[in-house]
Design a protein around this motif. Structure first.
Motif, mmCIF file in Angstrom:
data_model
loop_
_atom_site.group_PDB
_atom_site.id
_atom_site.type_symbol
_atom_site.label_atom_id
_atom_site.label_comp_id
_atom_site.label_asym_id
_atom_site.label_seq_id
_atom_site.Cartn_x
_atom_site.Cartn_y
_atom_site.Cartn_z
ATOM 1 N N LEU A 112 0.834 -1.198 0.000
ATOM 2 C CA LEU A 112 0.000 0.000 0.000
ATOM 3 C C LEU A 112 0.876 1.259 0.000
ATOM 4 O O LEU A 112 0.631 2.203 -0.755
ATOM 5 N N SER A 113 1.913 1.256 0.793
ATOM 6 C CA SER A 113 2.831 2.385 0.866
ATOM 7 C C SER A 113 3.554 2.595 -0.461
ATOM 8 O O SER A 113 3.717 3.728 -0.919
ATOM 9 N N GLY A 114 4.001 1.512 -1.085
ATOM 10 C CA GLY A 114 4.661 1.621 -2.386
ATOM 11 C C GLY A 114 3.735 2.205 -3.435
ATOM 12 O O GLY A 114 4.138 3.048 -4.246
ATOM 13 N N PHE A 115 2.475 1.788 -3.440
ATOM 14 C CA PHE A 115 1.492 2.306 -4.393
ATOM 15 C C PHE A 115 1.219 3.795 -4.140
ATOM 16 O O PHE A 115 1.178 4.590 -5.077
ATOM 17 N N ILE A 116 1.048 4.163 -2.890
ATOM 18 C CA ILE A 116 0.809 5.569 -2.548
ATOM 19 C C ILE A 116 2.010 6.423 -2.947
ATOM 20 O O ILE A 116 1.859 7.529 -3.455
ATOM 21 N N PHE A 117 3.204 5.900 -2.725
ATOM 22 C CA PHE A 117 4.419 6.618 -3.105
ATOM 23 C C PHE A 117 4.413 6.877 -4.607
ATOM 24 O O PHE A 117 4.682 7.994 -5.058
ATOM 25 N N TYR A 118 4.121 5.849 -5.397
ATOM 26 C CA TYR A 118 4.083 5.999 -6.854
ATOM 27 C C TYR A 118 3.035 7.033 -7.272
ATOM 28 O O TYR A 118 3.306 7.895 -8.101
ATOM 29 N N LYS A 119 1.839 6.954 -6.702
ATOM 30 C CA LYS A 119 0.782 7.891 -7.071
ATOM 31 C C LYS A 119 1.109 9.323 -6.628
ATOM 32 O O LYS A 119 0.732 10.273 -7.289
ATOM 33 N N THR A 120 1.792 9.466 -5.530
ATOM 34 C CA THR A 120 2.124 10.790 -5.018
ATOM 35 C C THR A 120 3.173 11.484 -5.890
ATOM 36 O O THR A 120 3.034 12.661 -6.219
ATOM 37 N N PHE A 121 4.222 10.778 -6.259
ATOM 38 C CA PHE A 121 5.338 11.404 -6.958
ATOM 39 C C PHE A 121 5.334 11.142 -8.460
ATOM 40 O O PHE A 121 5.944 11.886 -9.215
ATOM 41 N N GLY A 122 4.700 10.067 -8.916
ATOM 42 C CA GLY A 122 4.533 9.791 -10.339
ATOM 43 C C GLY A 122 5.826 9.638 -11.124
ATOM 44 O O GLY A 122 6.918 9.845 -10.620
ATOM 45 N N GLY A 123 5.687 9.247 -12.378
ATOM 46 C CA GLY A 123 6.815 9.133 -13.292
ATOM 47 C C GLY A 123 7.846 8.113 -12.870
ATOM 48 O O GLY A 123 7.575 7.190 -12.101
ATOM 49 N N ARG A 124 9.035 8.293 -13.405
ATOM 50 C CA ARG A 124 10.129 7.363 -13.093
ATOM 51 C C ARG A 124 10.544 7.437 -11.625
ATOM 52 O O ARG A 124 10.833 6.428 -11.000
ATOM 53 N N LYS A 125 10.591 8.665 -11.103
ATOM 54 C CA LYS A 125 10.963 8.831 -9.688
ATOM 55 C C LYS A 125 9.966 8.117 -8.785
ATOM 56 O O LYS A 125 10.344 7.472 -7.818
ATOM 57 N N GLY A 126 8.685 8.253 -9.107
ATOM 58 C CA GLY A 126 7.651 7.614 -8.302
ATOM 59 C C GLY A 126 7.701 6.102 -8.391
ATOM 60 O O GLY A 126 7.530 5.405 -7.391
ATOM 61 N N ALA A 127 7.945 5.578 -9.598
ATOM 62 C CA ALA A 127 8.018 4.124 -9.776
ATOM 63 C C ALA A 127 9.238 3.550 -9.063
ATOM 64 O O ALA A 127 9.128 2.570 -8.312
ATOM 65 N N PHE A 128 10.389 4.162 -9.275
ATOM 66 C CA PHE A 128 11.614 3.694 -8.625
ATOM 67 C C PHE A 128 11.518 3.851 -7.114
ATOM 68 O O PHE A 128 11.849 2.949 -6.348
ATOM 69 N N GLY A 129 11.037 5.011 -6.676
ATOM 70 C CA GLY A 129 10.881 5.262 -5.244
ATOM 71 C C GLY A 129 9.842 4.357 -4.616
ATOM 72 O O GLY A 129 9.989 3.930 -3.472
ATOM 73 N N GLY A 130 8.778 4.040 -5.360
ATOM 74 C CA GLY A 130 7.758 3.128 -4.847
ATOM 75 C C GLY A 130 8.319 1.740 -4.594
ATOM 76 O O GLY A 130 8.000 1.096 -3.597
ATOM 77 N N ILE A 131 9.179 1.288 -5.507
ATOM 78 C CA ILE A 131 9.825 -0.022 -5.318
ATOM 79 C C ILE A 131 10.750 0.025 -4.109
ATOM 80 O O ILE A 131 10.748 -0.895 -3.276
ATOM 81 N N LEU A 132 11.532 1.082 -4.001
ATOM 82 C CA LEU A 132 12.424 1.213 -2.838
ATOM 83 C C LEU A 132 11.625 1.337 -1.538
ATOM 84 O O LEU A 132 12.009 0.771 -0.512
ATOM 85 N N ASN A 133 10.520 2.081 -1.604
ATOM 86 C CA ASN A 133 9.671 2.234 -0.420
ATOM 87 C C ASN A 133 9.075 0.889 -0.013
ATOM 88 O O ASN A 133 9.043 0.561 1.172
#
Length: 84
Positions: free
Chosen positions: A25-46
Motif C-alpha cells: 500500500l505504501s509503495g502504491f501511494i508513493f508511486y501515485k504521489t510522486f509519479g513518473g520514473r521517480k515515483g516508480a523507482f521510489g515506490g519499489i524502494l519504499n
C-alpha cells in the motif's frame, strides 16, 4: 505517510506483521504521489524498505519530498537568472 509507517511500532509484536499489509500500500501511494520514473523507482524502494525488517526508520516519503522541493526550486532560480 512516514508517520503511518512508524505507527506500526506502537504495538510491539504487531509492528513487523502489519508491514505485510502496509508495504504494498505504501509503495502504491508513493508511486501515485510522486509519479513518473521517480515515483516508480521510489515506490519499489519504499516497498522494499517497508517489507524488510528493522528498516522502517528510513523516512522515504520525506526524503523524496525534500529532494523534489529543492530540485524544483533550483531549476526555477536558474531560469529566472537567465532573464535578468
Amino acid at each position: 505517510m512516514d508517520l503511518i509507517g512508524y505507527a506500526s511500532y506502537a504495538i510491539p509484536v504487531l509492528g513487523e506483521l502489519s508491514d505485510i499489509v502496509w508495504a504494498p500500500l505504501s509503495g502504491f501511494i508513493f508511486y501515485k504521489t510522486f509519479g513518473g520514473r521517480k515515483g516508480a523507482f521510489g515506490g519499489i524502494l519504499n516497498f522494499a524498505e517497508e517489507i524488510l525488517p528493522f528498516t522502517d526508520f528510513i523516512p522515504t516519503f520525506t526524503i523524496m519530498w525534500v529532494w523534489q522541493y529543492f530540485t524544483s526550486h533550483n531549476k526555477f532560480s536558474k531560469v529566472t537568472q537567465q532573464f535578468r
